[in-house]
Design a protein around this motif. Structure first.
Motif, PDB file in Angstrom:
ATOM      1  N   VAL A  68     -68.383 -16.101  61.067  1.00  0.00           N
ATOM      2  CA  VAL A  68     -69.480 -16.917  60.539  1.00  0.00           C
ATOM      3  C   VAL A  68     -69.070 -17.350  59.127  1.00  0.00           C
ATOM      4  O   VAL A  68     -68.622 -16.526  58.327  1.00  0.00           O
ATOM      5  CB  VAL A  68     -70.794 -16.115  60.462  1.00  0.00           C
ATOM      6  N   PHE A  69     -69.205 -18.649  58.857  1.00  0.00           N
ATOM      7  CA  PHE A  69     -68.895 -19.174  57.524  1.00  0.00           C
ATOM      8  C   PHE A  69     -70.188 -19.621  56.851  1.00  0.00           C
ATOM      9  O   PHE A  69     -71.122 -20.076  57.527  1.00  0.00           O
ATOM     10  CB  PHE A  69     -67.959 -20.386  57.620  1.00  0.00           C
ATOM     11  N   SER A  70     -70.228 -19.500  55.532  1.00  0.00           N
ATOM     12  CA  SER A  70     -71.372 -20.044  54.805  1.00  0.00           C
ATOM     13  C   SER A  70     -70.869 -20.761  53.573  1.00  0.00           C
ATOM     14  O   SER A  70     -69.757 -20.491  53.087  1.00  0.00           O
ATOM     15  CB  SER A  70     -72.342 -18.929  54.402  1.00  0.00           C
ATOM     16  N   THR A  71     -71.681 -21.683  53.072  1.00  0.00           N
ATOM     17  CA  THR A  71     -71.347 -22.341  51.812  1.00  0.00           C
ATOM     18  C   THR A  71     -72.630 -22.859  51.180  1.00  0.00           C
ATOM     19  O   THR A  71     -73.595 -23.166  51.891  1.00  0.00           O
ATOM     20  CB  THR A  71     -70.302 -23.457  52.019  1.00  0.00           C
ATOM     21  N   VAL A  72     -72.627 -22.940  49.864  1.00  0.00           N
ATOM     22  CA  VAL A  72     -73.807 -23.413  49.144  1.00  0.00           C
ATOM     23  C   VAL A  72     -73.491 -24.789  48.557  1.00  0.00           C
ATOM     24  O   VAL A  72     -72.485 -24.957  47.861  1.00  0.00           O
ATOM     25  CB  VAL A  72     -74.194 -22.427  48.028  1.00  0.00           C
ATOM     26  N   LEU A  73     -74.331 -25.758  48.859  1.00  0.00           N
ATOM     27  CA  LEU A  73     -74.067 -27.146  48.479  1.00  0.00           C
ATOM     28  C   LEU A  73     -75.150 -27.689  47.554  1.00  0.00           C
ATOM     29  O   LEU A  73     -76.338 -27.492  47.805  1.00  0.00           O
ATOM     30  CB  LEU A  73     -74.041 -28.038  49.731  1.00  0.00           C
ATOM     31  N   GLY A  74     -74.710 -28.386  46.504  1.00  0.00           N
ATOM     32  CA  GLY A  74     -75.630 -29.182  45.705  1.00  0.00           C
ATOM     33  C   GLY A  74     -75.321 -30.632  46.035  1.00  0.00           C
ATOM     34  O   GLY A  74     -75.746 -31.170  47.053  1.00  0.00           O
ATOM     35  N   SER A  75     -74.497 -31.249  45.181  1.00  0.00           N
ATOM     36  CA  SER A  75     -74.057 -32.615  45.471  1.00  0.00           C
ATOM     37  C   SER A  75     -72.851 -32.631  46.400  1.00  0.00           C
ATOM     38  O   SER A  75     -72.499 -33.678  46.943  1.00  0.00           O
ATOM     39  CB  SER A  75     -73.679 -33.322  44.167  1.00  0.00           C
ATOM     40  N   CYS A  76     -72.197 -31.494  46.547  1.00  0.00           N
ATOM     41  CA  CYS A  76     -71.016 -31.408  47.413  1.00  0.00           C
ATOM     42  C   CYS A  76     -71.376 -31.668  48.881  1.00  0.00           C
ATOM     43  O   CYS A  76     -72.546 -31.593  49.262  1.00  0.00           O
ATOM     44  CB  CYS A  76     -70.370 -30.031  47.326  1.00  0.00           C
ATOM     45  N   SER A 121     -74.687 -33.890  64.430  1.00  0.00           N
ATOM     46  CA  SER A 121     -75.904 -33.759  63.624  1.00  0.00           C
ATOM     47  C   SER A 121     -75.571 -33.836  62.138  1.00  0.00           C
ATOM     48  O   SER A 121     -74.423 -33.616  61.740  1.00  0.00           O
ATOM     49  CB  SER A 121     -76.619 -32.439  63.931  1.00  0.00           C
ATOM     50  N   THR A 122     -76.588 -34.171  61.352  1.00  0.00           N
ATOM     51  CA  THR A 122     -76.389 -34.264  59.899  1.00  0.00           C
ATOM     52  C   THR A 122     -77.630 -33.734  59.187  1.00  0.00           C
ATOM     53  O   THR A 122     -78.735 -33.765  59.745  1.00  0.00           O
ATOM     54  CB  THR A 122     -76.164 -35.715  59.431  1.00  0.00           C
ATOM     55  N   HIS A 123     -77.448 -33.278  57.985  1.00  0.00           N
ATOM     56  CA  HIS A 123     -78.556 -32.926  57.099  1.00  0.00           C
ATOM     57  C   HIS A 123     -78.045 -33.265  55.702  1.00  0.00           C
ATOM     58  O   HIS A 123     -77.394 -32.448  55.047  1.00  0.00           O
ATOM     59  CB  HIS A 123     -78.889 -31.439  57.249  1.00  0.00           C
ATOM     60  N   VAL A 124     -78.296 -34.500  55.258  1.00  0.00           N
ATOM     61  CA  VAL A 124     -77.678 -34.993  54.017  1.00  0.00           C
ATOM     62  C   VAL A 124     -78.719 -35.629  53.095  1.00  0.00           C
ATOM     63  O   VAL A 124     -79.834 -35.954  53.521  1.00  0.00           O
ATOM     64  CB  VAL A 124     -76.571 -36.042  54.322  1.00  0.00           C
ATOM     65  N   ARG A 139     -78.516 -26.908  49.433  1.00  0.00           N
ATOM     66  CA  ARG A 139     -78.536 -26.356  50.795  1.00  0.00           C
ATOM     67  C   ARG A 139     -77.613 -25.150  50.893  1.00  0.00           C
ATOM     68  O   ARG A 139     -76.556 -25.134  50.267  1.00  0.00           O
ATOM     69  CB  ARG A 139     -78.033 -27.396  51.809  1.00  0.00           C
ATOM     70  N   LYS A 140     -78.009 -24.190  51.702  1.00  0.00           N
ATOM     71  CA  LYS A 140     -77.059 -23.161  52.126  1.00  0.00           C
ATOM     72  C   LYS A 140     -76.813 -23.372  53.618  1.00  0.00           C
ATOM     73  O   LYS A 140     -77.776 -23.443  54.407  1.00  0.00           O
ATOM     74  CB  LYS A 140     -77.588 -21.749  51.860  1.00  0.00           C
ATOM     75  N   VAL A 141     -75.552 -23.503  53.978  1.00  0.00           N
ATOM     76  CA  VAL A 141     -75.179 -23.835  55.360  1.00  0.00           C
ATOM     77  C   VAL A 141     -74.433 -22.658  55.980  1.00  0.00           C
ATOM     78  O   VAL A 141     -73.514 -22.105  55.366  1.00  0.00           O
ATOM     79  CB  VAL A 141     -74.259 -25.089  55.380  1.00  0.00           C
ATOM     80  N   TYR A 142     -74.834 -22.267  57.179  1.00  0.00           N
ATOM     81  CA  TYR A 142     -74.128 -21.234  57.944  1.00  0.00           C
ATOM     82  C   TYR A 142     -73.530 -21.874  59.188  1.00  0.00           C
ATOM     83  O   TYR A 142     -74.227 -22.572  59.925  1.00  0.00           O
ATOM     84  CB  TYR A 142     -75.092 -20.141  58.413  1.00  0.00           C
ATOM     85  N   LEU A 143     -72.249 -21.621  59.446  1.00  0.00           N
ATOM     86  CA  LEU A 143     -71.605 -22.076  60.680  1.00  0.00           C
ATOM     87  C   LEU A 143     -71.209 -20.865  61.519  1.00  0.00           C
ATOM     88  O   LEU A 143     -70.493 -19.977  61.024  1.00  0.00           O
ATOM     89  CB  LEU A 143     -70.350 -22.899  60.373  1.00  0.00           C
ATOM     90  N   PHE A 144     -71.664 -20.836  62.769  1.00  0.00           N
ATOM     91  CA  PHE A 144     -71.224 -19.816  63.735  1.00  0.00           C
ATOM     92  C   PHE A 144     -70.084 -20.444  64.529  1.00  0.00           C
ATOM     93  O   PHE A 144     -70.310 -21.285  65.399  1.00  0.00           O
ATOM     94  CB  PHE A 144     -72.394 -19.404  64.639  1.00  0.00           C
ATOM     95  N   SER A 145     -68.849 -20.030  64.188  1.00  0.00           N
ATOM     96  CA  SER A 145     -67.686 -20.773  64.706  1.00  0.00           C
ATOM     97  C   SER A 145     -67.457 -20.572  66.204  1.00  0.00           C
ATOM     98  O   SER A 145     -66.727 -21.338  66.820  1.00  0.00           O
ATOM     99  CB  SER A 145     -66.422 -20.386  63.934  1.00  0.00           C
ATOM    100  N   ASP A 146     -68.102 -19.555  66.806  1.00  0.00           N
ATOM    101  CA  ASP A 146     -67.909 -19.356  68.245  1.00  0.00           C
ATOM    102  C   ASP A 146     -68.755 -20.324  69.077  1.00  0.00           C
ATOM    103  O   ASP A 146     -68.424 -20.619  70.227  1.00  0.00           O
ATOM    104  CB  ASP A 146     -68.232 -17.909  68.641  1.00  0.00           C
ATOM    105  N   ARG A 180     -82.829 -24.834  52.826  1.00  0.00           N
ATOM    106  CA  ARG A 180     -82.990 -25.564  51.573  1.00  0.00           C
ATOM    107  C   ARG A 180     -82.976 -24.605  50.400  1.00  0.00           C
ATOM    108  O   ARG A 180     -83.479 -23.498  50.496  1.00  0.00           O
ATOM    109  CB  ARG A 180     -84.346 -26.277  51.552  1.00  0.00           C
ATOM    110  N   ILE A 181     -82.409 -25.067  49.295  1.00  0.00           N
ATOM    111  CA  ILE A 181     -82.402 -24.240  48.091  1.00  0.00           C
ATOM    112  C   ILE A 181     -83.346 -24.875  47.072  1.00  0.00           C
ATOM    113  O   ILE A 181     -83.256 -26.077  46.788  1.00  0.00           O
ATOM    114  CB  ILE A 181     -80.978 -24.140  47.520  1.00  0.00           C
ATOM    115  N   VAL A 182     -84.232 -24.086  46.580  1.00  0.00           N
ATOM    116  CA  VAL A 182     -85.256 -24.620  45.662  1.00  0.00           C
ATOM    117  C   VAL A 182     -84.630 -24.999  44.327  1.00  0.00           C
ATOM    118  O   VAL A 182     -83.581 -24.483  43.928  1.00  0.00           O
ATOM    119  CB  VAL A 182     -86.402 -23.597  45.434  1.00  0.00           C
TER     120      VAL A 182
END
Lengths: 125, 194
Positions: free
Chosen positions: B28-36, B136-139, B145-152, B160-162
């Motif tokens: 499982v991967f995660s990342t935290v995005l602002g403008s990225c 799908s997109t969420h932009v 945003r904090k995004v989690y990817l389940f690679s399987d 959403r991040i406040v």
């Protein structure tokens, strides 16, 4: 100066980028998506070996990869055409494989267009 | 890239920082995005996938990103991800993509204000040119945003991040943007002649 270049890469955007950069310098750019297609293009160019200045190839491609492609090219009438590997791979062991297969140079992405133009001009002269 | 045990998910999660990427068939991967922006590439046949996290500093003209330095840098970020998924056993002919981030949260000192839009557009244009369908997109928006990817499975969860939590993300992204600009301006020696 030999003005024809063959680019072998599975990325359409990478091929477009190379086409754009080298066309601006007056080169004719031929494209192939993988090693098999690259060999087909070379087959079609047979007899005009003196026009092809350089072959540029990626390493990681579906089907025939870049290193196998280089080995195959060395068995054709284009065996004296310089081959530049253009890749995200920068490990010395990979470079060694390329050198052993018969590549003339190894360019690691990302690079400036000027670097590509410079090395193509050097080899194609 | 750090791996931490996630209490809510009750499993290890690999966190990707700006500029990083990862691919797997199990993790499982995660990342935290602002403008990225983060792009997920998944192969549903071989069930492997990966995610990157990038931010391109300049404006990118529609449809011709490969003519700009920022666009070429983005191509590099995408190629690293695609190659990583292929190395895990993925077949690019089966790839589907998901696109996240590009929120208008970055204070754009010295940068053009269309950085987030430009990054989103780059991701869409790149995937279109490479014929990788977007599932799908969420932009956009004005939140992180904090995004989690389940690679399987290719499943993605987005949280959403406040606004109050955005300042550290913003600082991290500004640092990354400066670093990217330096790398684009003065790339290392990259040519070896045999």
């Amino acid at each position: 100066m030999k003005r024809t270049v063959l680019i072998v890469d599975d990325s359409a955007t990478l091929r477009a980028s190379v086409q754009y950069t080298l066309s601006e310098q007056g080169y004719e750019v031929l494209q192939a998506e993988n090693g098999e297609q690259g060999l087909e293009v070379l087959h079609g160019l047979a007899g005009r070996e003196d026009q092809l200045g350089i072959i540029i190839t990626d390493v990681n491609m579906p089907g025939m990869d870049g290193i196998s492609f280089i080995r195959k090219v060395k068995e054709t009438s284009f065996k004296f055409t310089p081959i530049l590997v253009m890749t995200t791979e920068s490990q010395e062991s990979k470079k060694g494989e390329g050198k052993e297969a018969g590549a003339s140079g190894w360019l690691v992405k990302p690079f400036k267009p000027d670097q590509l133009v410079g090395v193509v001009a050097k080899f194609a002269s | 890239m750090t791996t931490l045990f996630d209490v809510q998910l009750r499993q290890d999660v690999v966190n990707l920082l700006p500029g990083e990427f990862g691919a797997s068939g199990t993790k499982v991967f995660s990342t935290v995005l602002g403008s990225c922006v983060a792009v997920v590439v998944f192969d549903p046949v071989n069930r492997v996938g990966g995610m990157n996290h990038f931010l391109l500093p300049g404006s990118i003209k529609e449809g011709s990103f490969y003519k700009t330095e920022s666009g070429r840098y983005g191509m590099f970020a995408m190629e690293l991800l695609i190659n990583a998924v292929i190395k895990q056993g993925g077949d690019r002919r089966a790839f589907v993509a998901k696109v996240f981030g590009g929120g208008s949260v970055l204070r754009t000192h010295g940068f053009t204000s269309d950085v987030p839009e430009s990054n989103i557009r780059f991701a869409f244009d790149y995937l279109d040119a490479e014929k990788i369908p977007i599932a799908s997109t969420h932009v956009g928006g004005t939140f992180g945003r904090k995004v989690y990817l389940f690679s399987d499975s290719g499943r993605v969860f987005v949280r959403r991040i406040v606004k109050e939590s955005i300042v550290p993300i913003e600082t991290e992204e500004m640092k990354f943007l400066e670093k990217t600009r330096r790398e684009i301006a003065a790339p290392e020696k990259r040519l070896t002649l045999f």
